[in-house]
Scaffold this motif. Structure first.
Motif, PDB file in Angstrom:
ATOM      1  N   GLN A 606       0.964  -1.490   0.340  1.00 33.91           N
ATOM      2  CA  GLN A 606       0.157  -0.143   0.542  1.00 33.91           C
ATOM      3  C   GLN A 606       0.957   1.539   0.284  1.00 33.91           C
ATOM      4  N   VAL A 607       1.379   1.421   0.587  1.00 33.05           N
ATOM      5  CA  VAL A 607       2.855   2.409   0.734  1.00 33.05           C
ATOM      6  C   VAL A 607       3.192   2.991  -0.332  1.00 33.05           C
ATOM      7  N   TYR A 608       3.819   1.691  -1.057  1.00 33.37           N
ATOM      8  CA  TYR A 608       4.512   1.642  -2.225  1.00 33.37           C
ATOM      9  C   TYR A 608       3.622   1.946  -3.695  1.00 33.37           C
ATOM     10  N   ALA A 609       2.704   1.498  -3.604  1.00 33.46           N
ATOM     11  CA  ALA A 609       1.593   1.910  -4.936  1.00 33.46           C
ATOM     12  C   ALA A 609       0.601   3.064  -4.004  1.00 33.46           C
ATOM     13  N   HIS A 610       0.703   3.388  -2.768  1.00 32.68           N
ATOM     14  CA  HIS A 610      -0.019   4.623  -2.694  1.00 32.68           C
ATOM     15  C   HIS A 610       0.106   6.103  -1.655  1.00 32.68           C
ATOM     16  N   PRO A 611       1.665   6.015  -2.192  1.00 30.36           N
ATOM     17  CA  PRO A 611       2.407   6.696  -0.574  1.00 30.36           C
ATOM     18  C   PRO A 611       1.366   7.952  -0.326  1.00 30.36           C
ATOM     19  N   LEU A 612       1.486   8.217   0.743  1.00 27.11           N
ATOM     20  CA  LEU A 612       0.570   9.407   1.125  1.00 27.11           C
ATOM     21  C   LEU A 612       1.975  10.480   1.785  1.00 27.11           C
ATOM     22  N   ASN A 677      -6.142   6.710   4.951  1.00 21.69           N
ATOM     23  CA  ASN A 677      -6.742   5.629   4.196  1.00 21.69           C
ATOM     24  C   ASN A 677      -6.861   4.167   4.498  1.00 21.69           C
ATOM     25  N   GLY A 678      -7.386   4.894   5.739  1.00 20.29           N
ATOM     26  CA  GLY A 678      -8.322   3.098   6.665  1.00 20.29           C
ATOM     27  C   GLY A 678      -6.529   2.904   7.679  1.00 20.29           C
ATOM     28  N   ALA A 679      -7.885   2.299   8.253  1.00 15.67           N
ATOM     29  CA  ALA A 679      -6.491   1.584   9.555  1.00 15.67           C
ATOM     30  C   ALA A 679      -5.384   0.673   9.321  1.00 15.67           C
ATOM     31  N   GLY A 680      -4.547   0.863   9.885  1.00 17.27           N
ATOM     32  CA  GLY A 680      -3.204  -0.123   9.078  1.00 17.27           C
ATOM     33  C   GLY A 680      -1.745   1.489   8.031  1.00 17.27           C
ATOM     34  N   HIS A 681      -2.381   2.163   7.740  1.00 12.50           N
ATOM     35  CA  HIS A 681      -1.633   2.885   6.862  1.00 12.50           C
ATOM     36  C   HIS A 681      -1.904   4.646   7.260  1.00 12.50           C
ATOM     37  N   GLN A 682      -0.779   5.123   8.064  1.00 13.31           N
ATOM     38  CA  GLN A 682      -0.561   6.473   8.783  1.00 13.31           C
ATOM     39  C   GLN A 682       0.382   6.713   7.726  1.00 13.31           C
ATOM     40  N   VAL A 683       0.389   8.345   8.435  1.00 17.18           N
ATOM     41  CA  VAL A 683       1.150   9.336   7.908  1.00 17.18           C
ATOM     42  C   VAL A 683       0.944  10.810   8.980  1.00 17.18           C
ATOM     43  N   ALA A 684       1.976  11.296   9.044  1.00 13.29           N
ATOM     44  CA  ALA A 684       2.423  12.795   9.957  1.00 13.29           C
ATOM     45  C   ALA A 684       2.371  13.396   8.453  1.00 13.29           C
ATOM     46  N   CYS A 685       1.199  14.202   8.407  1.00 17.05           N
ATOM     47  CA  CYS A 685       1.520  15.343   7.370  1.00 17.05           C
ATOM     48  C   CYS A 685       0.105  16.188   7.405  1.00 17.05           C
ATOM     49  N   HIS A 686       0.279  17.517   7.180  1.00 22.05           N
ATOM     50  CA  HIS A 686      -1.122  17.944   6.690  1.00 22.05           C
ATOM     51  C   HIS A 686      -1.836  18.485   6.021  1.00 22.05           C
ATOM     52  N   PHE A 687      -0.925  17.628   4.923  1.00 23.58           N
ATOM     53  CA  PHE A 687      -1.703  17.667   3.620  1.00 23.58           C
ATOM     54  C   PHE A 687      -1.132  16.405   2.795  1.00 23.58           C
ATOM     55  N   PRO A 688      -1.608  15.476   3.300  1.00 23.66           N
ATOM     56  CA  PRO A 688      -0.834  14.160   2.920  1.00 23.66           C
ATOM     57  C   PRO A 688      -2.099  13.979   1.012  1.00 23.66           C
ATOM     58  N   LEU A 689      -1.246  13.442   0.272  1.00 26.43           N
ATOM     59  CA  LEU A 689      -1.514  13.143  -0.566  1.00 26.43           C
ATOM     60  C   LEU A 689      -2.666  11.808  -1.137  1.00 26.43           C
ATOM     61  N   SER A 690      -3.249  12.166  -2.176  1.00 24.42           N
ATOM     62  CA  SER A 690      -4.551  11.807  -2.876  1.00 24.42           C
ATOM     63  C   SER A 690      -4.582  10.622  -3.959  1.00 24.42           C
ATOM     64  N   ALA A 691      -3.450  11.491  -4.718  1.00 23.53           N
ATOM     65  CA  ALA A 691      -3.865  10.593  -6.477  1.00 23.53           C
ATOM     66  C   ALA A 691      -2.609   8.701  -5.588  1.00 23.53           C
ATOM     67  N   PRO A 692      -2.917   8.528  -6.205  1.00 15.76           N
ATOM     68  CA  PRO A 692      -2.200   7.147  -5.799  1.00 15.76           C
ATOM     69  C   PRO A 692      -0.341   7.683  -6.807  1.00 15.76           C
ATOM     70  N   ARG A 693       0.213   6.721  -7.009  1.00 18.12           N
ATOM     71  CA  ARG A 693       1.615   7.336  -7.422  1.00 18.12           C
ATOM     72  C   ARG A 693       1.763   6.563  -8.949  1.00 18.12           C
ATOM     73  N   LEU A 694       2.131   7.186 -10.322  1.00 23.09           N
ATOM     74  CA  LEU A 694       1.809   6.663 -10.892  1.00 23.09           C
ATOM     75  C   LEU A 694       2.897   6.459 -12.193  1.00 23.09           C
ATOM     76  N   ALA A 695       3.786   6.630 -11.181  1.00 26.15           N
ATOM     77  CA  ALA A 695       5.466   6.063 -11.744  1.00 26.15           C
ATOM     78  C   ALA A 695       5.474   4.667 -11.717  1.00 26.15           C
ATOM     79  N   SER A 696       6.557   3.656 -12.351  1.00 23.54           N
ATOM     80  CA  SER A 696       6.385   2.272 -12.843  1.00 23.54           C
ATOM     81  C   SER A 696       6.765   2.304 -11.143  1.00 23.54           C
ATOM     82  N   ALA A 697       6.151   0.916 -10.674  1.00 24.55           N
ATOM     83  CA  ALA A 697       5.948   0.408  -9.020  1.00 24.55           C
ATOM     84  C   ALA A 697       7.215  -0.340  -9.407  1.00 24.55           C
ATOM     85  N   VAL A 698       8.138   0.507  -8.078  1.00 30.21           N
ATOM     86  CA  VAL A 698       9.758  -0.241  -7.229  1.00 30.21           C
ATOM     87  C   VAL A 698       9.728  -1.543  -7.033  1.00 30.21           C
TER      88      VAL A 698
END
Length: 698
Positions: A606-612, A677-698
């Motif tokens: 989840q973190v790699y596909a949709h970083p917040l 993004n629900g329980a389990g995926h946490q972020v410390a940011c005032h403006f977390p990202l909403s769009a999934p990462r579009l670049a090729s997956a690592v």
């Protein structure tokens, strides 16, 4: 970077002496290294060409001859080394037979070199300014020392060194790894050479520093019109930074091609095996990495037949009887050359490629084994004649996380973010300044001395530098027995039996107990480090950069071994690394640290596909993917700027000084942890990202 090195002087692109002639031509180069008891045929008929302004990448496993080829160009052979055949033509002059004065005039002047370890290649007794100015003093007698010093300062500014005037007076040990590498590049380029040789210039650097160094080299190379030879085992770097690639194996060139052609369809079975070993090429986290069986041949005796045949699954009797020659691939217009009797066909299907086996499902994560609650660690900042305190360095700034039994928790981030300090606290090598560590429900800080001694058996550390972690005066048997003796585990016979079982588990012969650490390869020493960590049957292993300096094939072996032992023994890993692809393959859960803070954590997929967090997104976009076409048409925004000092971290969000989304609230208020993004995926940011990462997956 548009200023000239000196005022009223413009940089002039280097031009070849003869138009359409290669700048460098290596013809049938042979190098032997003779010691008291044997002669190693390090290079055995290497032929390469390099055009003016072209970038050539040389790849292969450790010991294949990459660095030896680069050093041979400048005549910098190790003791006992000798060119026994062939030519090294640079601008029409044969450097292989050139006298010492000619080589001295070439080194650092028309050919610059960036060595692998800048700390050992810089003189610890000389200031940075003196070392950068030294090539000018030697090769530019028309310049006064004052002019050479001024030009050295301009060169440091050109390579992006912050506060270059102040850094001129500093010594190498006072700089970070990235800054030392910038100094090494400045020294190599200060005389504006026609050819730059870079030997593993980014090994062990984090992804952002690596990106900055490579961007710097690319920019200066284009501006100065230099050719470049880039030696590395990082296929991601090769895919994105060179024009052509030479793949070496056992002292010979196995394949040469344009970088895009090579990555799109390798022809040599060795090249195919290297690509298959990449973590990025694994189908999913449940698939073992492909590994190359066996070891490269002993070059003290010239092997017969194809040198890769003993390790090749496609080898036939023909491969063992005669040696294939490097020939042009007529199907591709002769631009792709390889030495293989049974090359990968153009129409190869997935079924024809050796697919690694699927790893049996690991044990389901159990209860919480390790819990960190607002963990902090400050180090005093001392200076002056009486070592008076000048404040503190906030290495870890209040980290809270949980790791479950049987889980692999991957910790990523740039150098200096606090990953290793956090691991040392967990392993009991550092005491926290604040916060608590709870292991299996117990706080080690509140344990008695006897309880803490027993607790240390349950948490072991796997060090980054396996060589430095082992006493060179002790044999392997003594190294592995030492913790058993300290903890009073069993009789001597029981200890020897356990050591033998450990060596079996990590894939080393039992006879290894009689050898010293320096007698093993890097991958074998890392296996010994893993065996040492498992000696006391721990529940948790803190693995600090265990594969950072290994080539891709050995790295795959170690990662597969770690997963296999985890499944068999129910191990829990805290896996610390700056290699995001490795963490993606191995980890169940990922934590991202920045300047002592845990800014994001959650399931790895989840973190790699949709970083917040913008920092996580920047890290992922900075990675050099092992595919020259991966970034085509993809919007990538790599991290820029330098990490602030941990002695004076920014107010509010510590990432705000480098964040493209920062606003006023980021400077005044530290962001709280949220789960958008629900329980389990946490972020410390005032403006977390909403769009999934579009670049090729690592």
């Amino acid at each position: 970077m548009t200023e000239p090195l000196l005022k009223n002087e413009s940089l002039i692109k280097n031009e070849p002496l003869i138009k359409n002639e290669p700048l460098l031509r290596i013809d049938d180069l042979r190098v032997d290294i003779t010691s008291r008891d044997r002669t190693v045929h390090a290079l055995d008929g290497v032929s390469l060409e390099l055009a003016p302004g072209e970038a050539l990448g040389i790849v292969g496993e450790s010991g294949c001859g990459k660095t030896m080829t680069a050093l041979s160009v400048l005549g910098l052979l190790p003791p006992g080394g000798e060119v026994t055949g062939g030519r090294v033509l640079f601008d029409g002059q044969d450097l292989a037979t050139a006298p010492a004065p000619v080589l001295q005039d070439v080194r650092g002047n028309t050919i610059g070199m960036v060595f692998q370890d800048p700390l050992t290649s810089l003189n610890p007794t000389m200031t940075i300014g003196a070392q950068v100015a030294e090539p000018l003093v030697l090769h530019r007698p028309d310049l006064s020392r004052k002019e050479a010093w001024a030009r050295a300062e301009e060169m440091l500014r050109l390579v992006g060194m912050p506060q270059p005037a102040e850094r001129m007076k500093a010594y190498p040990h006072q700089l970070s790894g990235g800054m030392r590498q910038r100094v090494a590049i400045a020294m190599a380029l200060v005389c504006e050479p026609k050819l730059l040789i870079a030997d593993e210039p980014t090994t062990a650097l984090d992804v952002t520093t690596q990106h900055q160094i490579l961007e710097l080299i690319d920019g200066l190379r284009e501006r100065l019109g230099m050719a470049m030879i880039l030696v590395t085992h990082d296929l991601g770097v090769i895919a994105n930074r060179v024009d052509r690639v030479a793949v070496m194996y056992a002292g010979k060139v196995a394949e040469q091609a344009d970088v895009r052609a090579l990555f799109a369809r390798p022809r040599h079975r060795y090249t195919e095996a290297l690509f298959a070993s990449l973590p990025e090429r694994a189908a999913d986290s449940g698939t073992a990495l492909h590994t190359i069986p066996g070891l490269p041949p002993n070059l003290a005796a010239r092997p017969t037949g194809c040198r890769f045949a003993p390790r090749c699954t496609f080898a036939t009797d023909e491969c063992g009887a005669s040696e294939p020659q490097l020939t042009d691939d007529e199907v591709r217009g002769g631009e792709h050359r390889f030495a293989c009797f049974h090359p990968v066909p153009d129409n190869a299907t997935e079924a024809e490629v050796v697919i690694p086996p699927t790893v049996p499902a690991p044990r389901a994560p159990g209860n919480v084994l390790l819990e960190l609650d607002a963990l902090a660690k400050d180090f005093p900042l001392k200076g002056g004649a009486f070592s008076r305190s000048r404040g503190t360095v906030s290495a870890v700034g209040g980290v809270s996380l949980e790791i479950r039994r049987g889980e692999t928790f991957g910790m990523v981030g740039e150098s200096g973010c606090g990953k290793t300090t956090l691991g040392r606290i967990v392993a009991g090598l550092e005491e926290p300044t604040a916060g608590h560590v709870r292991f299996d429900g117990h706080d080690p800080a509140r344990m008695s001395r006897t309880e803490r001694r027993a607790h240390r058996r349950r948490v072991q550390l796997m060090f980054q530098d396996s060589t430095a972690a082992m006493d060179p005066r002790m044999r392997v048997g003594e190294i592995l027995r030492e913790p058993l003796v300290i903890q009073g585990v069993g009789s001597r016979g029981d200890q020897e039996k356990l050591i033998g079982e450990l060596l079996d588990a990590v894939g080393l012969p039992r006879g290894a107990v009689h050898r010293y650490p320096h007698e093993f390869s890097g991958g074998q020493r890392q296996r010994l480090g893993l065996a040492r960590a498992l000696t006391l049957s721990p529940d948790l292993v803190v693995a600090d950069e265990p594969v950072s300096a290994l080539d891709v094939s050995v790295q795959a072996q170690i990662l597969n071994l770690m997963r296999e032992l985890q499944r068999e023994r129910g191990l829990t890993y805290l896996f610390i690394s700056h290699d995001l692809a490795v963490v993606r393959h191995l980890a169940d859960t990922v934590g991202v640290m920045y300047l002592g803070k845990l800014v994001e954590s959650g399931p790895a997929a989840q973190v790699y596909a949709h970083p917040l967090h913008p920092y996580t997104r920047g890290l992922l976009d900075t990675v050099n993917l092992p595919d020259p076409q991966a970034a085509d048409g993809v919007d990538r925004t790599p991290l820029e700027g330098e990490t602030p000092s941990a002695a004076k971290p920014p107010s509010g969000c510590r990432f705000r000084t480098r964040c493209p989304m920062a606003q006023e609230v980021c400077a005044t208020t530290e962001p709280l942890v949220s789960t958008p993004n629900g329980a389990g995926h946490q972020v410390a940011c005032h403006f977390p990202l909403s769009a999934p990462r579009l670049a090729s997956a690592v």
